[in-house]
Design an enzyme around this catalytic site. Structure first.
Site, PDB file in Angstrom:
ATOM      1  N   ASN A  16       0.832  -1.213   0.000  1.00  0.00           N
ATOM      2  CA  ASN A  16       0.000   0.000   0.000  1.00  0.00           C
ATOM      3  C   ASN A  16       0.861   1.255   0.000  1.00  0.00           C
ATOM      4  OD1 ASN A  16      -3.034  -0.482   0.066  1.00  0.00           O
ATOM      5  ND2 ASN A  16      -2.277  -2.027   1.510  1.00  0.00           N
ATOM      6  N   MET A  93       0.678  -2.465  12.157  1.00  0.00           N
ATOM      7  CA  MET A  93       0.100  -3.472  13.040  1.00  0.00           C
ATOM      8  C   MET A  93       0.223  -3.154  14.531  1.00  0.00           C
ATOM      9  SD  MET A  93      -1.295  -5.371  10.838  1.00  0.00           S
ATOM     10  CE  MET A  93      -1.202  -5.749   9.082  1.00  0.00           C
ATOM     11  N   LEU A  96      -2.439   2.184  18.469  1.00  0.00           N
ATOM     12  CA  LEU A  96      -2.209   3.553  18.931  1.00  0.00           C
ATOM     13  C   LEU A  96      -3.274   3.861  19.983  1.00  0.00           C
ATOM     14  CD1 LEU A  96      -1.541   5.180  15.449  1.00  0.00           C
ATOM     15  CD2 LEU A  96       0.170   4.746  17.229  1.00  0.00           C
ATOM     16  N   ASN A 110      -6.737   5.078   7.904  1.00  0.00           N
ATOM     17  CA  ASN A 110      -6.345   3.672   7.918  1.00  0.00           C
ATOM     18  C   ASN A 110      -6.984   2.948   6.739  1.00  0.00           C
ATOM     19  OD1 ASN A 110      -5.256   1.183   8.993  1.00  0.00           O
ATOM     20  ND2 ASN A 110      -7.330   0.702   9.715  1.00  0.00           N
ATOM     21  N   HIS A 112      -8.361  -0.786   5.716  1.00  0.00           N
ATOM     22  CA  HIS A 112      -8.713  -2.083   6.301  1.00  0.00           C
ATOM     23  C   HIS A 112      -9.231  -3.003   5.189  1.00  0.00           C
ATOM     24  CE1 HIS A 112      -9.788  -4.910   9.402  1.00  0.00           C
ATOM     25  NE2 HIS A 112     -10.920  -5.107   8.735  1.00  0.00           N
ATOM     26  N   ASP A 153     -10.979   0.381  14.179  1.00  0.00           N
ATOM     27  CA  ASP A 153     -11.731   0.351  12.909  1.00  0.00           C
ATOM     28  C   ASP A 153     -13.093   1.031  13.018  1.00  0.00           C
ATOM     29  OD1 ASP A 153      -9.668  -1.045  11.579  1.00  0.00           O
ATOM     30  OD2 ASP A 153     -10.418  -2.950  12.304  1.00  0.00           O
ATOM     31  N   GLU A 183      -7.703  -2.008  -2.513  1.00  0.00           N
ATOM     32  CA  GLU A 183      -6.810  -1.240  -1.650  1.00  0.00           C
ATOM     33  C   GLU A 183      -5.884  -0.278  -2.401  1.00  0.00           C
ATOM     34  OE1 GLU A 183      -4.944  -3.256   1.687  1.00  0.00           O
ATOM     35  OE2 GLU A 183      -6.159  -5.013   1.311  1.00  0.00           O
TER      36      GLU A 183
HETATM   37  C1  GAR Z   1      -3.193  -4.740   3.846  1.00  0.00           C
HETATM   38  O1  GAR Z   1      -4.032  -5.699   3.305  1.00  0.00           O
HETATM   39  C2  GAR Z   1      -3.953  -3.829   4.800  1.00  0.00           C
HETATM   40  O2  GAR Z   1      -5.251  -3.553   4.366  1.00  0.00           O
HETATM   41  C3  GAR Z   1      -3.952  -4.664   6.047  1.00  0.00           C
HETATM   42  O3  GAR Z   1      -2.660  -5.226   6.101  1.00  0.00           O
HETATM   43  C4  GAR Z   1      -2.148  -5.381   4.775  1.00  0.00           C
HETATM   44  C5  GAR Z   1      -0.795  -4.713   4.669  1.00  0.00           C
HETATM   45  O4  GAR Z   1      -0.173  -4.991   3.446  1.00  0.00           O
HETATM   46  N1  GAR Z   1      -4.264  -3.884   7.211  1.00  0.00           N
HETATM   47  C6  GAR Z   1      -4.969  -4.349   8.248  1.00  0.00           C
HETATM   48  O5  GAR Z   1      -5.344  -5.486   8.331  1.00  0.00           O
HETATM   49  C7  GAR Z   1      -5.251  -3.328   9.340  1.00  0.00           C
HETATM   50  N2  GAR Z   1      -6.189  -3.840  10.295  1.00  0.00           N
HETATM   51  P1  GAR Z   1       1.002  -4.078   2.881  1.00  0.00           P
HETATM   52  O6  GAR Z   1       2.085  -3.980   3.952  1.00  0.00           O
HETATM   53  O7  GAR Z   1       1.496  -4.831   1.675  1.00  0.00           O
HETATM   54  O8  GAR Z   1       0.441  -2.733   2.507  1.00  0.00           O
END
Ligand code: GAR
Length: 204
Positions: A16, A93, A96, A110, A112, A153, A183
């Site tokens: 992302n 991860m 906060l 954020n 999700h 969330d 995303e």
């Molecule tokens: C992504 O899918 C994001 O939406 C998720 O972690 C992944 C990170 O991937 N986030 C969550 O689950 C937050 N609760 P990335 O490091 O390749 O962007």
């Protein structure tokens, strides 16, 4: 117009973050500028991506720093030093606290990987979200970009995009489809939108 200064918080692969870097390079994130990448662990591949893009990367690890207060004080010091105006959690991860999020009302975004309010809240992160979506048997899932408040969330939704679940999907296959179709498109658009709003407010 002066660009909004953005910090992207990461913990893992950073795809992302890469989508945001690409959007910036393509002129699609024209109201903001990523000036800092903050990782919750020193091994996050996202730090490599930041380095390749010439963006300063720093590590603030809750584990290394000991307690939440010290961890958040370290983060706040970085944000101050880089004059950050908008925080983007892109696969961050670490939790906060309310004390922290309260200082940044509608200034933390954020992403999700589900359609909130499904498969979200405490304990729902990364692959786990897709495992739960498949276990429940939903036919449609997706991604949500939202503001961050004290409820996990639970902040105001900025944008959502639906993605089909297909017969025979594994969590990994579904995760990849949600990333590619939702995303990586949704996050840069939302960050541009909020950056523009902040930049305009500064002009007033
Ligand atoms: C992504 O899918 C994001 O939406 C998720 O972690 C992944 C990170 O991937 N986030 C969550 O689950 C937050 N609760 P990335 O490091 O390749 O962007």
């Amino acid at each position: 117009m002066k660009k909004t200064k953005i910090a992207v918080f990461v913990s893992g692969g950073g795809t992302n973050l890469q989508a945001l870097i690409n959007a910036q390079a393509a002129g699609k994130l024209h109201s903001g500028e990523i000036v800092l990448v903050l990782a919750s662990n020193p091994n996050a591949y996202a730090l490599e991506r930041a380095k390749k893009a010439g963006i300063p990367g720093v590590v603030c690890s809750r584990k290394q720093l000991g307690d939440q207060e010290t961890f958040e004080a370290a983060i706040s010091a970085q944000l101050k030093e880089h004059e950050i105006e908008l925080i983007v959690l892109a696969g961050f991860m670490s939790i906060l606290s309310e004390a922290f999020t309260k200082q940044w009302p509608e200034r933390i975004i954020n992403i999700h990987p589900s359609l909130i309010p499904s498969f979200c809240g405490k304990g729902y992160f990364g692959l786990k979200v897709h495992e739960q979506a498949l276990a429940y048997g939903v036919k449609v899932t997706g991604a949500t970009v939202h503001f961050v408040n004290e409820i996990p969330d639970g902040g105001k939704i900025i944008a959502q995009k639906a993605v089909e679940v297909m017969e025979g999907d594994t969590p990994e296959v579904l995760q990849k489809r949600v990333m590619e179709r939702a995303e990586w498109i949704l996050l840069p658009q939302a960050v541009q939108q909020v950056s523009e709003k902040i930049a305009k407010e500064k002009e007033l």
